[in-house]
Scaffold this motif. Structure first.
Motif, PDB file in Angstrom:
ATOM      1  N   ILE A  48      56.175  24.483  92.533  1.00 11.68           N
ATOM      2  CA  ILE A  48      56.786  25.313  91.405  1.00 11.68           C
ATOM      3  C   ILE A  48      55.609  26.261  90.933  1.00 11.68           C
ATOM      4  CG2 ILE A  48      57.908  25.505  89.266  1.00 11.68           C
ATOM      5  CD1 ILE A  48      59.572  24.781  91.311  1.00 11.68           C
ATOM      6  N   GLY A  49      54.446  25.717  90.624  1.00 11.27           N
ATOM      7  CA  GLY A  49      53.206  26.636  90.148  1.00 11.27           C
ATOM      8  C   GLY A  49      53.114  27.705  91.158  1.00 11.27           C
ATOM      9  N   THR A  50      53.029  27.544  92.416  1.00 15.16           N
ATOM     10  CA  THR A  50      52.905  28.591  93.600  1.00 15.16           C
ATOM     11  C   THR A  50      53.811  29.393  93.525  1.00 15.16           C
ATOM     12  OG1 THR A  50      51.605  26.861  95.004  1.00 15.16           O
ATOM     13  CG2 THR A  50      52.368  28.904  95.799  1.00 15.16           C
ATOM     14  N   LEU A  51      55.173  29.067  93.467  1.00 15.37           N
ATOM     15  CA  LEU A  51      56.128  29.957  93.376  1.00 15.37           C
ATOM     16  C   LEU A  51      56.141  31.035  92.151  1.00 15.37           C
ATOM     17  CD1 LEU A  51      58.991  30.914  94.534  1.00 15.37           C
ATOM     18  CD2 LEU A  51      60.087  29.427  93.042  1.00 15.37           C
ATOM     19  N   ARG A  52      55.712  30.667  90.952  1.00 16.94           N
ATOM     20  CA  ARG A  52      55.571  31.309  89.785  1.00 16.94           C
ATOM     21  C   ARG A  52      54.087  32.381  89.875  1.00 16.94           C
ATOM     22  NH1 ARG A  52      55.209  26.778  84.826  1.00 16.94           N
ATOM     23  NH2 ARG A  52      57.553  26.244  84.908  1.00 16.94           N
ATOM     24  N   THR A  53      53.313  31.582  90.770  1.00 17.61           N
ATOM     25  CA  THR A  53      52.356  32.860  90.975  1.00 17.61           C
ATOM     26  C   THR A  53      52.742  33.873  91.674  1.00 17.61           C
ATOM     27  OG1 THR A  53      50.725  30.958  90.675  1.00 17.61           O
ATOM     28  CG2 THR A  53      50.044  32.911  91.772  1.00 17.61           C
ATOM     29  N   LEU A  54      53.611  33.730  92.504  1.00 13.48           N
ATOM     30  CA  LEU A  54      54.149  34.700  93.740  1.00 13.48           C
ATOM     31  C   LEU A  54      54.792  35.690  92.956  1.00 13.48           C
ATOM     32  CD1 LEU A  54      54.535  35.726  96.654  1.00 13.48           C
ATOM     33  CD2 LEU A  54      56.374  34.068  96.904  1.00 13.48           C
ATOM     34  N   VAL A  55      55.674  35.271  92.055  1.00 15.46           N
ATOM     35  CA  VAL A  55      56.623  36.124  91.350  1.00 15.46           C
ATOM     36  C   VAL A  55      55.942  36.999  90.372  1.00 15.46           C
ATOM     37  CG1 VAL A  55      58.268  36.280  89.254  1.00 15.46           C
ATOM     38  CG2 VAL A  55      58.574  34.586  91.102  1.00 15.46           C
ATOM     39  N   LEU A  56      54.815  36.415  89.663  1.00 17.05           N
ATOM     40  CA  LEU A  56      53.711  37.282  88.997  1.00 17.05           C
ATOM     41  C   LEU A  56      52.947  38.163  89.774  1.00 17.05           C
ATOM     42  CD1 LEU A  56      52.239  34.596  86.411  1.00 17.05           C
ATOM     43  CD2 LEU A  56      54.274  36.004  86.256  1.00 17.05           C
ATOM     44  N   ALA A 286      48.871  37.874  98.845  1.00 16.85           N
ATOM     45  CA  ALA A 286      49.167  36.543  98.430  1.00 16.85           C
ATOM     46  C   ALA A 286      48.443  35.677  98.947  1.00 16.85           C
ATOM     47  CB  ALA A 286      50.717  36.361  98.587  1.00 16.85           C
ATOM     48  N   GLY A 287      48.169  35.723 100.461  1.00 16.42           N
ATOM     49  CA  GLY A 287      47.373  34.893 101.215  1.00 16.42           C
ATOM     50  C   GLY A 287      45.953  34.791 100.959  1.00 16.42           C
ATOM     51  N   ILE A 288      45.474  36.043 100.362  1.00 15.51           N
ATOM     52  CA  ILE A 288      43.972  35.938  99.940  1.00 15.51           C
ATOM     53  C   ILE A 288      43.865  35.204  98.484  1.00 15.51           C
ATOM     54  CG2 ILE A 288      42.168  37.655  99.076  1.00 15.51           C
ATOM     55  CD1 ILE A 288      43.482  39.561 101.012  1.00 15.51           C
ATOM     56  N   VAL A 289      44.914  35.465  97.611  1.00 20.44           N
ATOM     57  CA  VAL A 289      45.093  34.698  96.337  1.00 20.44           C
ATOM     58  C   VAL A 289      44.973  33.232  96.560  1.00 20.44           C
ATOM     59  CG1 VAL A 289      46.223  34.274  94.158  1.00 20.44           C
ATOM     60  CG2 VAL A 289      46.010  36.677  94.924  1.00 20.44           C
ATOM     61  N   ILE A 290      45.832  32.726  97.479  1.00 12.97           N
ATOM     62  CA  ILE A 290      45.883  31.280  97.666  1.00 12.97           C
ATOM     63  C   ILE A 290      44.613  30.775  98.296  1.00 12.97           C
ATOM     64  CG2 ILE A 290      46.923  29.519  99.164  1.00 12.97           C
ATOM     65  CD1 ILE A 290      49.599  31.356  98.756  1.00 12.97           C
ATOM     66  N   THR A 291      43.918  31.639  99.287  1.00  9.74           N
ATOM     67  CA  THR A 291      42.780  31.188  99.722  1.00  9.74           C
ATOM     68  C   THR A 291      41.573  31.199  98.510  1.00  9.74           C
ATOM     69  OG1 THR A 291      43.238  32.262 101.947  1.00  9.74           O
ATOM     70  CG2 THR A 291      40.997  31.795 101.606  1.00  9.74           C
ATOM     71  N   ALA A 292      41.730  32.028  97.705  1.00 11.49           N
ATOM     72  CA  ALA A 292      40.617  32.114  96.855  1.00 11.49           C
ATOM     73  C   ALA A 292      40.827  31.033  95.897  1.00 11.49           C
ATOM     74  CB  ALA A 292      40.893  33.539  95.777  1.00 11.49           C
ATOM     75  N   ASN A 293      41.989  30.621  95.696  1.00 15.57           N
ATOM     76  CA  ASN A 293      42.342  29.400  94.922  1.00 15.57           C
ATOM     77  C   ASN A 293      41.855  27.927  95.525  1.00 15.57           C
ATOM     78  OD1 ASN A 293      44.166  28.332  92.598  1.00 15.57           O
ATOM     79  ND2 ASN A 293      44.981  27.014  94.186  1.00 15.57           N
ATOM     80  N   CYS A 294      41.752  28.155  96.576  1.00 16.44           N
ATOM     81  CA  CYS A 294      41.078  26.839  97.453  1.00 16.44           C
ATOM     82  C   CYS A 294      39.496  26.633  97.314  1.00 16.44           C
ATOM     83  CB  CYS A 294      41.546  26.862  98.589  1.00 16.44           C
ATOM     84  SG  CYS A 294      43.199  26.802  98.911  1.00 16.44           S
ATOM     85  N   VAL A 295      38.870  27.632  96.977  1.00 15.52           N
ATOM     86  CA  VAL A 295      37.422  27.723  97.071  1.00 15.52           C
ATOM     87  C   VAL A 295      36.854  26.979  96.245  1.00 15.52           C
ATOM     88  CG1 VAL A 295      35.506  29.441  96.680  1.00 15.52           C
ATOM     89  CG2 VAL A 295      37.184  30.086  97.616  1.00 15.52           C
ATOM     90  N   PRO A 308      47.997  16.495 100.463  1.00 15.27           N
ATOM     91  CA  PRO A 308      48.912  17.430 101.233  1.00 15.27           C
ATOM     92  C   PRO A 308      49.125  18.925 100.752  1.00 15.27           C
ATOM     93  CG  PRO A 308      49.906  15.211 101.080  1.00 15.27           C
ATOM     94  CD  PRO A 308      48.526  15.215 100.108  1.00 15.27           C
ATOM     95  N   ILE A 309      49.165  18.891  99.344  1.00  9.86           N
ATOM     96  CA  ILE A 309      49.342  20.389  98.895  1.00  9.86           C
ATOM     97  C   ILE A 309      48.004  21.226  99.020  1.00  9.86           C
ATOM     98  CG2 ILE A 309      48.638  19.699  96.395  1.00  9.86           C
ATOM     99  CD1 ILE A 309      50.853  21.853  95.429  1.00  9.86           C
ATOM    100  N   TRP A 310      46.882  20.623  99.194  1.00  8.82           N
ATOM    101  CA  TRP A 310      45.517  21.348  99.093  1.00  8.82           C
ATOM    102  C   TRP A 310      45.528  21.836 100.539  1.00  8.82           C
ATOM    103  CZ3 TRP A 310      43.007  23.905  95.923  1.00  8.82           C
ATOM    104  CH2 TRP A 310      42.987  23.454  94.607  1.00  8.82           C
ATOM    105  N   ILE A 311      45.818  20.937 101.537  1.00 10.76           N
ATOM    106  CA  ILE A 311      45.962  21.101 103.115  1.00 10.76           C
ATOM    107  C   ILE A 311      47.097  22.226 103.159  1.00 10.76           C
ATOM    108  CG2 ILE A 311      46.400  20.287 105.266  1.00 10.76           C
ATOM    109  CD1 ILE A 311      45.742  17.636 104.145  1.00 10.76           C
ATOM    110  N   ALA A 312      48.130  22.356 102.572  1.00 13.41           N
ATOM    111  CA  ALA A 312      48.937  23.563 102.574  1.00 13.41           C
ATOM    112  C   ALA A 312      48.346  24.640 102.255  1.00 13.41           C
ATOM    113  CB  ALA A 312      50.250  23.058 102.032  1.00 13.41           C
ATOM    114  N   ARG A 359      37.556  18.202 103.023  1.00  7.52           N
ATOM    115  CA  ARG A 359      38.142  19.492 102.832  1.00  7.52           C
ATOM    116  C   ARG A 359      37.488  20.929 103.411  1.00  7.52           C
ATOM    117  NH1 ARG A 359      37.677  18.309  96.157  1.00  7.52           N
ATOM    118  NH2 ARG A 359      39.056  16.448  96.276  1.00  7.52           N
ATOM    119  N   LEU A 360      35.985  20.565 103.567  1.00  6.67           N
ATOM    120  CA  LEU A 360      35.236  21.525 104.415  1.00  6.67           C
ATOM    121  C   LEU A 360      35.827  21.542 105.764  1.00  6.67           C
ATOM    122  CD1 LEU A 360      32.927  23.657 104.524  1.00  6.67           C
ATOM    123  CD2 LEU A 360      31.390  21.541 104.987  1.00  6.67           C
TER     124      LEU A 360
END
Length: 393
Positions: A48-56, A286-295, A308-312, A359-360
């Motif tokens: 749900i948090g990911t969907l919210r971020t996408l809307v914003l 959006a793909g870049i923002v998600i990637t940045a969130n994983c750093v 699993p959510i981090w793998i995704a 993770r690495l």
């Protein structure tokens, strides 16, 4: 006289199309906006948090693209247009500041600033263009901005699921109406003759925003590396994400990113191509923002277990970028390279195998897929003349 004054605000034939310092200054606020989006997603890392971020993100991108469209049509050296851009910048600053709490106590600040920018800017342009034929295009925008303002404000006073549903509806109205060329009672749809597209300027603006998004990834990587220490595993992780940033840039710019302006000039329908470019870029960002969130997650414990959510997220960020890049490529060349599709499929296919991987290792796997795509682009182009753009008819 009124028509002459209104026409004086529009870009004149032969006028330089390069982005101005005002537009580059305007882009600065999006460095903060993207960083705050990443912060907000980190605080609420759920589906749900990911969907919210996408809307914003879609809302922020829509404001940026509309301002870019304004400076594409109007002369940004004219004081009324400069004031309009600066006022929009202030509104985006409010939106960016409210972003992490937009689905909490600051929802009205986010939605109110969004609506004020949209309706305020279109109202000003309608007044400035009175008596000029270009006014019709902005009357259509004013109508549809008013329609989408209802779910935006209603969502701001609602809570939780209701807010998400109403804001998702508002975003859908904004994007769908534009895709349909703003069909408006009494005015009909937007025609190509009503909205001239300056290919050089628009292409440059898209590239500049994409670089800002990559800058967010560099910023997050540098901050995470600085706080995690300079151990061997953290250094490798930082290098992986720096390499990922370079690969995202390389895949974007080669060659659709380079040829967008030529594609717009060659397109039978430049308006349709510009809409396709407008819609594909937020997917890539959006793909870049998600990637940045994983750093932070990877650099904090490079050999830690990934849920699993981090793998995704680690694999899904590059996959989403490639999906948007495929749409962008189709807009320029009327086809999609197979390596983009294969890359998305490989990232999806290896996800189950990453359940027990550190993770690495997952981050390295994503980078290797991007590297394979970049290398295949280079190999395919070697010894061949550059492919000209061929937009769909």
């Amino acid at each position: 006289m009124a028509t002459s004054r209104a026409g004086g605000l529009l870009r004149r034939p032969g006028q330089p199309q390069q982005a101005t310092y005002l537009e580059l200054f305007f882009d600065l606020v999006f460095v903060l906006a993207l960083f705050r989006l990443t912060q907000g997603l980190l605080q609420n890392l759920t589906w749900i948090g990911t969907l919210r971020t996408l809307v914003l993100l879609l809302a922020l991108w829509w404001v940026w693209s509309r301002v870019a469209g304004t400076t594409d049509r109007f002369d940004p050296q004219r004081p009324p247009i400069q004031l309009l851009v600066i006022a929009s910048m202030l509104g985006i600053l409010v939106m960016a500041a409210a972003t992490p709490e937009a689905f909490g106590k600051r929802g009205l600040f986010f939605a109110g600033a969004y609506v004020a920018i949209r309706i305020g800017a279109s109202a000003v342009l309608v007044l400035l263009l009175r008596g000029h034929q270009a006014q019709r295009a902005f009357l259509r925008q004013f109508f549809w901005y008013g329609v989408s303002a209802v779910p935006w404000i209603a969502g701001a006073v609602a809570h939780d699921t209701a807010r998400l549903a109403l804001w998702t509806l508002a975003v859908a109205v904004d994007y769908t109406a534009t895709a349909l060329r703003l069909p408006t009672p009494g005015l009909g749809r937007l025609s190509r003759s009503e909205l001239a597209i300056l290919g050089e300027h628009l292409a440059e603006r898209f590239r500049q925003f994409f670089i800002i998004a990559l800058g967010e990834l560099i910023l997050v990587t540098g901050l995470a590396f600085g706080t995690s220490g300079f151990g061997a595993e953290h250094s490798v992780a930082a290098l992986v994400y720096f390499t990922t940033t370079v690969l995202l840039w390389r895949i974007y710019i080669y060659r659709a990113g380079q040829l967008l302006e030529e594609a717009i000039a060659a397109a039978p329908n430049p308006l349709r191509l510009s809409i396709a470019a407008t819609y594909s870029h937020p997917i890539m960002v959006a793909g870049i923002v998600i990637t940045a969130n994983c750093v932070d997650h990877v650099l904090d414990h490079p050999f830690g277990h990934a849920e699993p959510i981090w793998i995704a997220m680690i694999l899904g960020g590059p996959a989403l970028f490639l999906a948007g890049r495929g749409i962008f490529e189709y807009a320029v060349f009327a086809r999609v390279s197979r390596n983009r599709l294969i890359g998305v499929l490989v990232l999806a296919a290896i996800s189950p195998a990453m359940i027990r991987a550190p993770r690495l290792v997952i981050a390295i796997a994503a980078a290797l897929v991007l590297a394979a795509i970049a290398l295949s682009d280079t190999a395919r182009a070697r010894g061949r003349p550059p492919e000209p753009p061929s937009p769909p008819r």
